[in-house]
Design a protein around this motif. Structure first.
Motif, PDB file in Angstrom:
ATOM      1  N   LEU A 148       0.814  -1.217   0.000  1.00  0.00           N
ATOM      2  CA  LEU A 148       0.000   0.000   0.000  1.00  0.00           C
ATOM      3  C   LEU A 148       0.847   1.266   0.000  1.00  0.00           C
ATOM      4  N   ASN A 149       2.183   1.075   0.160  1.00  0.00           N
ATOM      5  CA  ASN A 149       3.106   2.200   0.117  1.00  0.00           C
ATOM      6  C   ASN A 149       2.819   3.211   1.225  1.00  0.00           C
ATOM      7  N   VAL A 150       2.672   2.695   2.459  1.00  0.00           N
ATOM      8  CA  VAL A 150       2.392   3.564   3.602  1.00  0.00           C
ATOM      9  C   VAL A 150       3.394   3.302   4.721  1.00  0.00           C
ATOM     10  N   HIS A 151       3.502   4.277   5.602  1.00  0.00           N
ATOM     11  CA  HIS A 151       4.384   4.185   6.766  1.00  0.00           C
ATOM     12  C   HIS A 151       3.649   3.605   7.975  1.00  0.00           C
ATOM     13  N   TYR A 152       2.368   3.972   8.112  1.00  0.00           N
ATOM     14  CA  TYR A 152       1.617   3.588   9.303  1.00  0.00           C
ATOM     15  C   TYR A 152       0.380   2.778   8.935  1.00  0.00           C
ATOM     16  N   VAL A 153       0.012   1.884   9.859  1.00  0.00           N
ATOM     17  CA  VAL A 153      -1.171   1.048   9.667  1.00  0.00           C
ATOM     18  C   VAL A 153      -1.992   1.066  10.951  1.00  0.00           C
ATOM     19  N   VAL A 154      -3.300   1.235  10.801  1.00  0.00           N
ATOM     20  CA  VAL A 154      -4.232   1.103  11.918  1.00  0.00           C
ATOM     21  C   VAL A 154      -4.971  -0.212  11.756  1.00  0.00           C
ATOM     22  N   GLU A 155      -4.990  -1.015  12.802  1.00  0.00           N
ATOM     23  CA  GLU A 155      -5.802  -2.226  12.781  1.00  0.00           C
ATOM     24  C   GLU A 155      -6.507  -2.351  14.118  1.00  0.00           C
ATOM     25  N   GLY A 156      -7.524  -3.204  14.157  1.00  0.00           N
ATOM     26  CA  GLY A 156      -8.257  -3.343  15.401  1.00  0.00           C
ATOM     27  C   GLY A 156      -9.355  -4.378  15.311  1.00  0.00           C
ATOM     28  N   SER A 157     -10.145  -4.429  16.362  1.00  0.00           N
ATOM     29  CA  SER A 157     -11.267  -5.365  16.425  1.00  0.00           C
ATOM     30  C   SER A 157     -12.419  -4.686  17.137  1.00  0.00           C
ATOM     31  N   VAL A 158     -13.624  -5.210  16.920  1.00  0.00           N
ATOM     32  CA  VAL A 158     -14.807  -4.648  17.554  1.00  0.00           C
ATOM     33  C   VAL A 158     -15.720  -5.787  17.981  1.00  0.00           C
ATOM     34  N   ARG A 159     -16.299  -5.620  19.136  1.00  0.00           N
ATOM     35  CA  ARG A 159     -17.295  -6.574  19.629  1.00  0.00           C
ATOM     36  C   ARG A 159     -18.505  -5.773  20.088  1.00  0.00           C
ATOM     37  N   ARG A 160     -19.649  -6.081  19.495  1.00  0.00           N
ATOM     38  CA  ARG A 160     -20.890  -5.416  19.894  1.00  0.00           C
ATOM     39  C   ARG A 160     -21.821  -6.447  20.502  1.00  0.00           C
ATOM     40  N   ASP A 161     -22.265  -6.162  21.712  1.00  0.00           N
ATOM     41  CA  ASP A 161     -23.180  -7.060  22.412  1.00  0.00           C
ATOM     42  C   ASP A 161     -24.322  -6.211  22.964  1.00  0.00           C
ATOM     43  N   GLY A 162     -25.439  -6.237  22.261  1.00  0.00           N
ATOM     44  CA  GLY A 162     -26.556  -5.390  22.666  1.00  0.00           C
ATOM     45  C   GLY A 162     -26.163  -3.930  22.529  1.00  0.00           C
ATOM     46  N   ASN A 163     -26.231  -3.183  23.625  1.00  0.00           N
ATOM     47  CA  ASN A 163     -25.873  -1.765  23.599  1.00  0.00           C
ATOM     48  C   ASN A 163     -24.436  -1.507  24.039  1.00  0.00           C
ATOM     49  N   SER A 164     -23.676  -2.575  24.240  1.00  0.00           N
ATOM     50  CA  SER A 164     -22.286  -2.426  24.658  1.00  0.00           C
ATOM     51  C   SER A 164     -21.357  -2.643  23.471  1.00  0.00           C
ATOM     52  N   VAL A 165     -20.329  -1.806  23.379  1.00  0.00           N
ATOM     53  CA  VAL A 165     -19.356  -1.899  22.294  1.00  0.00           C
ATOM     54  C   VAL A 165     -17.954  -1.882  22.892  1.00  0.00           C
ATOM     55  N   ARG A 166     -17.132  -2.839  22.476  1.00  0.00           N
ATOM     56  CA  ARG A 166     -15.715  -2.854  22.860  1.00  0.00           C
ATOM     57  C   ARG A 166     -14.878  -2.777  21.591  1.00  0.00           C
ATOM     58  N   ILE A 167     -13.952  -1.827  21.574  1.00  0.00           N
ATOM     59  CA  ILE A 167     -13.072  -1.652  20.420  1.00  0.00           C
ATOM     60  C   ILE A 167     -11.625  -1.670  20.885  1.00  0.00           C
ATOM     61  N   ASN A 168     -10.814  -2.491  20.234  1.00  0.00           N
ATOM     62  CA  ASN A 168      -9.372  -2.493  20.433  1.00  0.00           C
ATOM     63  C   ASN A 168      -8.732  -1.892  19.185  1.00  0.00           C
ATOM     64  N   VAL A 169      -7.864  -0.904  19.376  1.00  0.00           N
ATOM     65  CA  VAL A 169      -7.230  -0.219  18.250  1.00  0.00           C
ATOM     66  C   VAL A 169      -5.740  -0.105  18.510  1.00  0.00           C
ATOM     67  N   GLN A 170      -4.952  -0.266  17.435  1.00  0.00           N
ATOM     68  CA  GLN A 170      -3.527  -0.001  17.554  1.00  0.00           C
ATOM     69  C   GLN A 170      -3.008   0.675  16.298  1.00  0.00           C
ATOM     70  N   LEU A 171      -2.105   1.612  16.495  1.00  0.00           N
ATOM     71  CA  LEU A 171      -1.423   2.321  15.417  1.00  0.00           C
ATOM     72  C   LEU A 171      -0.004   1.779  15.351  1.00  0.00           C
ATOM     73  N   ILE A 172       0.372   1.251  14.180  1.00  0.00           N
ATOM     74  CA  ILE A 172       1.635   0.534  14.039  1.00  0.00           C
ATOM     75  C   ILE A 172       2.550   1.272  13.077  1.00  0.00           C
ATOM     76  N   ASP A 173       3.835   1.394  13.477  1.00  0.00           N
ATOM     77  CA  ASP A 173       4.876   1.856  12.560  1.00  0.00           C
ATOM     78  C   ASP A 173       5.321   0.642  11.760  1.00  0.00           C
ATOM     79  N   ALA A 174       4.926   0.593  10.494  1.00  0.00           N
ATOM     80  CA  ALA A 174       5.159  -0.612   9.695  1.00  0.00           C
ATOM     81  C   ALA A 174       6.636  -0.841   9.413  1.00  0.00           C
ATOM     82  N   LYS A 175       7.439   0.208   9.459  1.00  0.00           N
ATOM     83  CA  LYS A 175       8.873   0.037   9.198  1.00  0.00           C
ATOM     84  C   LYS A 175       9.557  -0.745  10.306  1.00  0.00           C
ATOM     85  N   THR A 176       9.151  -0.471  11.549  1.00  0.00           N
ATOM     86  CA  THR A 176       9.789  -1.134  12.689  1.00  0.00           C
ATOM     87  C   THR A 176       8.931  -2.253  13.275  1.00  0.00           C
TER      88      THR A 176
END
Length: 730
Positions: A286-314
């Motif tokens: 993709l020719n980028v320096h940084y990547v955002v990835e994560g996950s989401v879990r929705r259960d009824g009215n509750s939402v949990r999100i895990n997010v990370q910002l990664i330096d793809a070079k290192t």
């Protein structure tokens, strides 16, 4: 008692008693839901009023018979869509009759022959069909691009005089398919496929391909480059995938508004949904320096999100966090994630960017849910998915009539309907009007809507308003500096504006934003290169597409580039491939289809190369001797109050009625197309909203040296899509 002239729509459910006997509760529930969610909004949208409901039936009044007919057709389409996955014996199917007539008003009710005729015509309708009276036909026939079949004069119960009746000819329900697999009902609609084949790539491709030689992961402007990969759905329900995809979409959309970043487009990011490669390899592709990835879990009215910002070079995490929130705070959560990413990358936001990102799209979470589902459906451009997307956008709008993003999404999807010629979803004339209306409403609600400006620019371009179109798409790019779609539409309009070097520069920007596009858009890249006289590079781009995936536009570019390079065998092969798909294609028709080129030299640059490649001038390569061409006086003698009777090139019989005021009605193979005819010198011109986006086509008439009156082929009319052999009577 008061009387007035109105258009009356009468409808009832086919086999209602049988359905109630099979499943009374289920039938009532589904019928009420169909009325509430689809039919009532359609009636309201066409300015109708429900006069009465009668269990399985309804009477509706309209001030305009055109609105009544358009509404009836869309009701049948919606009903057919909702029946896709329903067992045949449980389907809710309507019959509809429409009459324009005089009625007696008694409080909120109507009586009289005007109502009775509509009800009797409904009884003549096939299941899933629409039958209209002669009075309704006279008003609607030239307005919507519909085709009709005359049922002649009908004797209706308790109606003294015979009533003319016409059946609206709806297509057979199509399977999910791309435009290029479609074929016209009769010849006079065929050439629209040429335009649609181009628009399938031109109007709203989600990405554009590029033969890249880029190596830096920092953009040319020195901005941090970033890709947001699809968030994984960790919820228990697979049907929550749309929520995870929608969250990813929203993050990409908001980050794209930040001029200090270079953000990779959705199409490229979502190509790595299966995560079969490591982050470093994905970043390289993709020719980028940084990547955002994560996950989401929705259960009824509750939402949990895990997010990370990664330096793809290192491979190291710059920032990672888990968020647990109530679903009602989903927009606040998105703003938090955007804020953390921006802070981690030390990017400064302008005040305008802050306002756009902080802007609340809607306060109605149910509307947002429908919108999120619609967005995912809209990316799958086939008949079924696009129909579902339109329905979901409408549900979102019904719940929140100030939801600007839902209006702009509906506008974009409606342009897809126009481009892919999905007439079963919506009439072309209606689609065009609704796209304009929805884009306009989106801009009223949010004057900073990039998508709405992009839609508006394409519509203005098709209408030949090139300066206005350029202003609109440039505004779209300014509002969404990382928007691949906005940049692509700028490239499209620049091409038709004759600003070819600028169009190529815009394409290069698109390709930087979207390095992993869909295969078919290499075709458009090849076309832009061709228009810039870079023929070898055009062929290189086109070679990236498998032959079975190539669009008509790609085949045209292949023929044109090879012809310019003197590779005539390859050029003729490309022309043969086009004609194999649609044998009636011809240069005279292309001249109308591509008439929104501002510069004549650009249109000639296309058509001259296709002619060099062996593309026929007229449908089915029709040729005639110049001495057989009729002069202006002879053409005038064949028009006016005349009837043309004969056959098409394929042998199908036809009748064309011409009136002194310029109206015409052409009937062939059970279909009717109406429009207007004019004379321009010795050219016979026709124009109908049913074909060529309503554009005029002019062509000569010829004597047929081998024809005679007995075989009804004394004259020949080669039009945009076929060749008509005919004789004339008064």
């Amino acid at each position: 008692m008061e009387r007035k002239l109105v258009a009356i729509l009468a409808a009832d459910v086919v086999g209602y008693s049988r359905l109630m006997g099979l499943d009374e509760t289920g039938t009532l529930t589904r019928l009420k839901a169909l009325r509430r969610e689809y039919i009532e909004p359609l009636i309201e949208g066409y300015h109708g009023r429900v006069v009465k409901l009668m269990g399985d039936g309804a009477l509706v009044e309209f001030a305009s018979v055109v609105d009544a007919v358009a509404c009836a057709v869309e009701i049948q389409r919606v009903a057919a869509q909702q029946n896709f996955n329903v067992p045949e014996n449980a389907r809710i199917v309507f019959r509809i009759g429409i009459n324009l007539g005089d009625v007696i008003i008694d409080k909120d009710d109507f009586y009289g022959d005007g109502v009775n005729i509509a009800a009797r015509l409904e009884g003549l309708s096939d299941p899933g069909g629409v039958v209209i009276s002669g009075t309704a036909y006279d008003q609607a026939r030239n307005k919507l691009g519909l085709t009709f079949k005359s049922l002649g004069e009908q004797r209706l119960k308790n109606i003294a005089e015979p009533v003319r009746a016409y059946r609206v000819l709806l297509e057979q329900a199509p399977s999910a398919r791309k435009l290029r697999s479609r074929r016209p009902l009769i010849g006079a609609a065929a050439l629209f496929l040429v335009l649609a084949a181009g628009l399938a790539v031109v109007l709203w491709p989600r990405a554009v391909a590029l033969l890249q030689d880029q190596s830096s992961t920092i953009s040319a402007e020195g901005k941090p480059s970033i890709a947001v990969l699809p968030f994984a759905n960790l919820g228990q329900k697979a049907d929550q995938d749309y929520f995870a995809e929608g969250l990813t979409d929203d993050l990409i959309t908001d980050l794209s508004k930040i001029s200090g970043l270079l953000v990779i487009a959705r199409n490229s990011s979502f190509s790595f949904g299966d995560r079969s490669l490591d982050i470093n390899e994905i970043a390289k592709q993709l020719n980028v320096h940084y990547v955002v990835e994560g996950s989401v879990r929705r259960d009824g009215n509750s939402v949990r999100i895990n997010v990370q910002l990664i330096d793809a070079k290192t491979g190291s995490n710059i920032w990672a966090e888990r968020f647990d929130r109530d679903y009602s705070k989903i927009f606040v959560l998105q703003d938090e994630v955007i804020g953390r990413i921006v802070e981690a990358l030390s990017v400064r936001l302008t005040e305008g960017e802050k306002a756009q990102i902080a802007r609340l799209p809607t306060r109605n979470l149910e509307a947002y849910d429908f919108y999120t589902r619609a967005e995912q459906k809209a990316y799958v451009i086939d008949f079924t998915s696009l129909g579902e997307a339109l329905s979901l956008y409408q549900k979102a709008i019904k719940l929140d009539q100030a939801f600007a993003d839902a209006y702009s999404g509906y506008a974009r999807a409606t342009v897809d309907v126009l481009g892919f010629d999905f007439q079963r979803l919506m009439l072309s004339a209606v689609a065009r009007q609704r796209a304009y209306q929805a884009a306009g409403r989106a801009l009223e609600l949010n004057p900073q809507s990039s998508r709405a400006y992009a839609v508006l620019g394409i519509l203005q371009m098709l209408d030949g308003e090139i300066d206005e179109a350029l202003a609109s798409v440039r505004k779209a790019v300014a509002l969404d500096p990382n928007g691949a779609e906005a940049e692509l539409n700028l490239a499209i309009v620049l091409t038709y504006a004759g600003q070819n070097p600028e169009a190529l520069a815009a394409m290069e920007r698109v390709l930087q934003l979207d390095p992993k596009p869909r295969a078919q858009v290499y075709d458009y890249y090849g076309f832009v290169l061709y228009m810039n006289h870079q023929y070898e590079k055009a062929l290189q781009a086109l070679s990236q597409v498998q032959p079975e995936e190539r669009s008509d536009l790609g085949l045209e570019a292949l023929a044109m580039a090879n012809a310019r390079l003197g590779r005539m065998a390859e050029a003729r092969d490309a022309v043969a491939a086009i004609l194999k798909k649609i044998p009636a294609q011809n240069l005279a028709g292309f001249r109308v289809v591509y008439a929104h080129h501002r510069r004549q030299q650009d249109l000639d640059h296309r058509l001259d190369a296709l002619r060099l490649a062996g593309f026929p001038e007229r449908a089915f390569d029709f040729r005639a001797q110049e001495e057989d061409r009729l002069d202006a006086e002879a053409v005038r003698a064949l028009t006016g109050d005349r009837t043309w009777t004969g056959r098409q090139n394929n042998g199908a019989p036809f009748v064309m009625e011409l009136s002194a005021n310029g109206d015409f009605a052409l009937s062939s193979q059970g279909s009717i197309i109406t429009g207007t005819s004019t004379l321009e010198g010795d050219l016979f011109c026709t124009q109908s909203v049913a074909t060529l986006l309503g554009r005029k086509f002019c062509g000569p008439l010829y004597r047929n040296p081998q024809g005679n009156r007995e075989t009804q082929d004394e004259y020949v009319w080669p039009d945009s899509v076929t060749v008509w052999y005919f004789s004339v009577s008064q």
